[in-house]
Design a protein around this motif. Structure first.
Motif, PDB file in Angstrom:
ATOM      1  N   GLY A 196       0.800  -1.072  -0.123  1.00  0.00           N
ATOM      2  CA  GLY A 196      -0.009   0.035  -0.122  1.00  0.00           C
ATOM      3  C   GLY A 196       0.710   1.213   0.083  1.00  0.00           C
ATOM      4  O   GLY A 196       0.600   2.261  -0.766  1.00  0.00           O
ATOM      5  N   LEU A 197       1.877   1.291   0.573  1.00  0.00           N
ATOM      6  CA  LEU A 197       2.911   2.538   0.776  1.00  0.00           C
ATOM      7  C   LEU A 197       3.598   2.582  -0.500  1.00  0.00           C
ATOM      8  O   LEU A 197       3.649   3.919  -0.751  1.00  0.00           O
ATOM      9  N   THR A 198       3.751   1.546  -1.156  1.00  0.00           N
ATOM     10  CA  THR A 198       4.757   1.740  -2.327  1.00  0.00           C
ATOM     11  C   THR A 198       3.813   2.353  -3.577  1.00  0.00           C
ATOM     12  O   THR A 198       4.168   3.376  -4.203  1.00  0.00           O
ATOM     13  N   LEU A 199       2.547   1.654  -3.275  1.00  0.00           N
ATOM     14  CA  LEU A 199       1.510   2.209  -4.280  1.00  0.00           C
ATOM     15  C   LEU A 199       1.254   3.924  -4.068  1.00  0.00           C
ATOM     16  O   LEU A 199       1.048   4.769  -5.041  1.00  0.00           O
ATOM     17  N   SER A 200       1.038   4.042  -2.781  1.00  0.00           N
ATOM     18  CA  SER A 200       0.776   5.427  -2.477  1.00  0.00           C
ATOM     19  C   SER A 200       1.850   6.349  -2.883  1.00  0.00           C
ATOM     20  O   SER A 200       1.362   7.333  -3.407  1.00  0.00           O
ATOM     21  N   LEU A 338      -3.020   2.613   4.803  1.00  0.00           N
ATOM     22  CA  LEU A 338      -3.911   2.477   5.883  1.00  0.00           C
ATOM     23  C   LEU A 338      -4.763   1.157   5.299  1.00  0.00           C
ATOM     24  O   LEU A 338      -5.037   0.270   6.439  1.00  0.00           O
ATOM     25  N   LEU A 339      -5.105   1.074   4.225  1.00  0.00           N
ATOM     26  CA  LEU A 339      -6.107  -0.056   3.695  1.00  0.00           C
ATOM     27  C   LEU A 339      -5.071  -1.110   3.755  1.00  0.00           C
ATOM     28  O   LEU A 339      -5.698  -2.399   4.054  1.00  0.00           O
ATOM     29  N   ASP A 344      -3.629  -6.406   6.404  1.00  0.00           N
ATOM     30  CA  ASP A 344      -2.601  -7.127   7.246  1.00  0.00           C
ATOM     31  C   ASP A 344      -3.480  -7.643   8.432  1.00  0.00           C
ATOM     32  O   ASP A 344      -3.064  -8.914   8.782  1.00  0.00           O
ATOM     33  N   ILE A 345      -4.073  -6.882   9.070  1.00  0.00           N
ATOM     34  CA  ILE A 345      -4.674  -7.186  10.403  1.00  0.00           C
ATOM     35  C   ILE A 345      -5.835  -8.112  10.259  1.00  0.00           C
ATOM     36  O   ILE A 345      -5.776  -9.062  10.904  1.00  0.00           O
ATOM     37  N   THR A 346      -6.917  -8.085   9.233  1.00  0.00           N
ATOM     38  CA  THR A 346      -8.028  -8.947   9.107  1.00  0.00           C
ATOM     39  C   THR A 346      -7.900 -10.045   8.103  1.00  0.00           C
ATOM     40  O   THR A 346      -8.399 -10.968   8.180  1.00  0.00           O
ATOM     41  N   LEU A 387      -8.140  -0.064  -1.915  1.00  0.00           N
ATOM     42  CA  LEU A 387      -8.288  -1.165  -1.301  1.00  0.00           C
ATOM     43  C   LEU A 387      -7.907  -2.615  -2.198  1.00  0.00           C
ATOM     44  O   LEU A 387      -7.556  -3.709  -1.489  1.00  0.00           O
ATOM     45  N   LEU A 388      -8.403  -2.462  -3.530  1.00  0.00           N
ATOM     46  CA  LEU A 388      -8.103  -3.598  -4.355  1.00  0.00           C
ATOM     47  C   LEU A 388      -6.840  -3.668  -4.455  1.00  0.00           C
ATOM     48  O   LEU A 388      -6.108  -4.862  -4.240  1.00  0.00           O
ATOM     49  N   ALA A 389      -5.788  -2.641  -4.637  1.00  0.00           N
ATOM     50  CA  ALA A 389      -4.406  -3.031  -4.827  1.00  0.00           C
ATOM     51  C   ALA A 389      -4.039  -3.489  -3.663  1.00  0.00           C
ATOM     52  O   ALA A 389      -2.978  -4.381  -3.607  1.00  0.00           O
TER      53      ALA A 389
END
Length: 504
Positions: A196-200, A338-339, A344-346, A387-389
């Motif tokens: 998510g961070l790299t995509l961000s 964040l997503l 990761d958590i769920t 969310l999808l990515a």
């Protein structure tokens, strides 16, 4: 080739010079060789002595400091990829081309990657390794962007098209290398959040492009004509590619140090990767690829033509249209980490993919059939896309062996680019022949295919182990139990047919 640091974190040589864990004390090794091993270990400790945790590969701070350069690795590529979309009208007017020809700047980017994305991953696995491969692909991206600028300066659209083709040769392979870096350093730790961070950060590049290209072009017109202004904007984009190339060089040094200190050999993956290995990929992997291509054709081709769509349907000026077009990337830049952490958590990746596709479908329905302010639909679309990515791409590592991840991500990128190449060409034709409403309806159809494919993979996974719908704690319990049963490292879940019920 992709190897996880966590597999070695427990085996550093101690300061007392003890043999690494797992080496028998009665091993038949001459005394002088044993002393050399002790001396080598002592030298390693001396090298790290006095070093802060930020430069010690055994510490988390080293990984997260390196993550900065890992994120910036894709900044220039994404900035340059979207530069034509922010100047759609200017390119069509200054270069005297229609929508189909303009869309070729995107389809030509995608065509080489129908093959080269897979070969890029294969070369990472078999020939270059992460380090050299990343530098090579980043250098190709940088050089091709300079050629693109040259084509604008000399008023030759075919040179710009050639440059976009060359840009595509390196761009998607660079994305494969970035994904492989992320898995190598963070698998088993914070992988979804890292994706998510790299995509961000990549989407920050796209956002800055949409906000900056217009003013840069306007400033360029004070220096020369329209083609000169286009050339200046292309040079600005090339500057971001140089930044990413520098990050590739730094990552090479950091990864080399990590391998040296943790005794990780870059080429040691446990088994050889063969082209025929693609035939062994599980059915769940191919379903992931179908979801990938049918979803992303409703994102990237749409955004590449969205500026004029917003100007025509909602009567926006150029700045406002570019602003709305960039909302998806702005939201993604903030929401993706964040997503990713949420996933990761769920766990339960398939559920999040289904939800993201369904929401995206609703956003396109709003854009096609209502005059509701597009800011609302585009903002929600940004969340769904993030969310999808954050849930789709990491799911590959759950169904494919680690040593084949480079080839798997390459194949996935290849299939994605085949879809993007065809849809970009078709989108330009649809706009010229039938207008934007028909184009939006085609995106809705593709998203329906993605939704059905998600349901199919849900059913397939449920009939098997149900691994993709497990929570992280369930997956951990499953992995431990499977290793106890088989007495070896677990096979990719797509190859496991044993019935095993995990109770939370």
């Amino acid at each position: 080739m992709v190897e996880c640091a966590s597999q070695h974190d427990g085996d550093p040589v101690s300061s007392e010079g003890q043999l690494p864990q797992g080496m028998a004390e009665d091993t038949d090794v001459p005394q002088h060789e044993e002393l050399e091993e002790v001396d080598h270990a002592s030298e390693g400790e001396v090298e790290l002595r006095g070093c802060s945790s930020i430069c010690d590969p055994r510490m988390a701070r080293f990984r997260f400091s390196s993550l900065i350069f890992m994120c910036l690795l894709g900044f220039g590529s994404y900035f340059s990829y979207d530069s034509p979309a922010s100047l759609q009208d200017q390119i069509k007017d200054d270069m005297h081309v229609n929508t189909v020809q303009f869309a070729s700047l995107y389809s030509l980017y995608s065509w080489p990657n129908v093959i080269l994305s897979f070969l890029g991953g294969f070369l990472i696995d078999r020939l270059f390794g992460i380090r050299i491969g990343t530098i090579v692909f980043s250098a190709i991206v940088t050089a091709s962007q300079f050629v693109y600028a040259l084509g604008a300066f000399v008023d030759r659209f075919w040179v710009m098209q050639l440059a976009r083709f060359l840009f595509g040769v390196g761009g998607e392979s660079l994305a494969v290398a970035q994904n492989t870096y992320a898995v190598s350093w963070f698998k088993g730790k914070e992988l979804n959040a890292v994706f998510g961070l790299t995509l961000s950060m990549a989407r920050v590049g796209s956002t800055v492009n949409f906000l900056a290209m217009g003013p840069i072009y306007k400033a360029g017109t004070s220096v020369g004509d329209g083609t000169t202004a286009l050339g200046i904007t292309a040079l600005a984009a090339a500057g971001t590619c140089v930044l990413s190339l520098v990050c590739a060089l730094i990552l090479c040094l950091l990864d080399k140090r990590r391998s040296s200190v943790l005794h990780i050999s870059e080429a040691e993956t446990g088994e050889k990767v063969k082209l025929s290995d693609v035939l062994t990929f599980p059915f769940s992997f191919w379903l992931i690829c179908v979801i990938c291509v049918t979803y992303y054709v409703a994102i990237f081709p749409f955004i590449s033509l969205a500026k004029v769509f917003f100007m025509r349907k909602f009567d926006f000026d150029e700045a406002s249209a570019n602003g709305v077009s960039s909302i998806v990337y702005i939201i993604s830049a903030v929401a993706s980490p964040l997503l990713g952490l949420l996933v990761d958590i769920t766990g339960r990746n398939i559920f999040w993919i289904f939800f993201a596709v369904l929401v995206t479908l609703g956003c396109h329905v709003l854009l096609a059939f209502t005059f509701l302010n597009p800011f609302i639909a585009m903002s929600i679309l940004g969340l769904a896309y993030s969310l999808l990515a954050s849930s789709l791409w990491p799911m590959v590592s759950l169904v494919i062996p680690e040593n084949q991840l480079g080839s798997a991500y390459g194949m996935m990128q290849s299939i994605q680019n085949l879809g993007l190449a065809l849809i970009n060409m078709l989108a330009g034709y649809i706009v010229d022949a039938n207008g934007y409403l028909i184009l939006e309806m085609s995106y809705i159809i593709w998203l329906c295919v993605a939704l059905v494919s998600t349901v199919v993979i849900w059913v397939v996974d449920n009939k098997g182990t149900g691994y993709l719908m497990m929570s992280p704690s369930q997956r951990k319990t499953y992995d431990v139990a499977l290793e106890e049963v088989e007495g070896k490292e677990k096979e990719p879940v797509g190859h496991v047919n044993e019935v095993f019920e995990v109770k939370e």
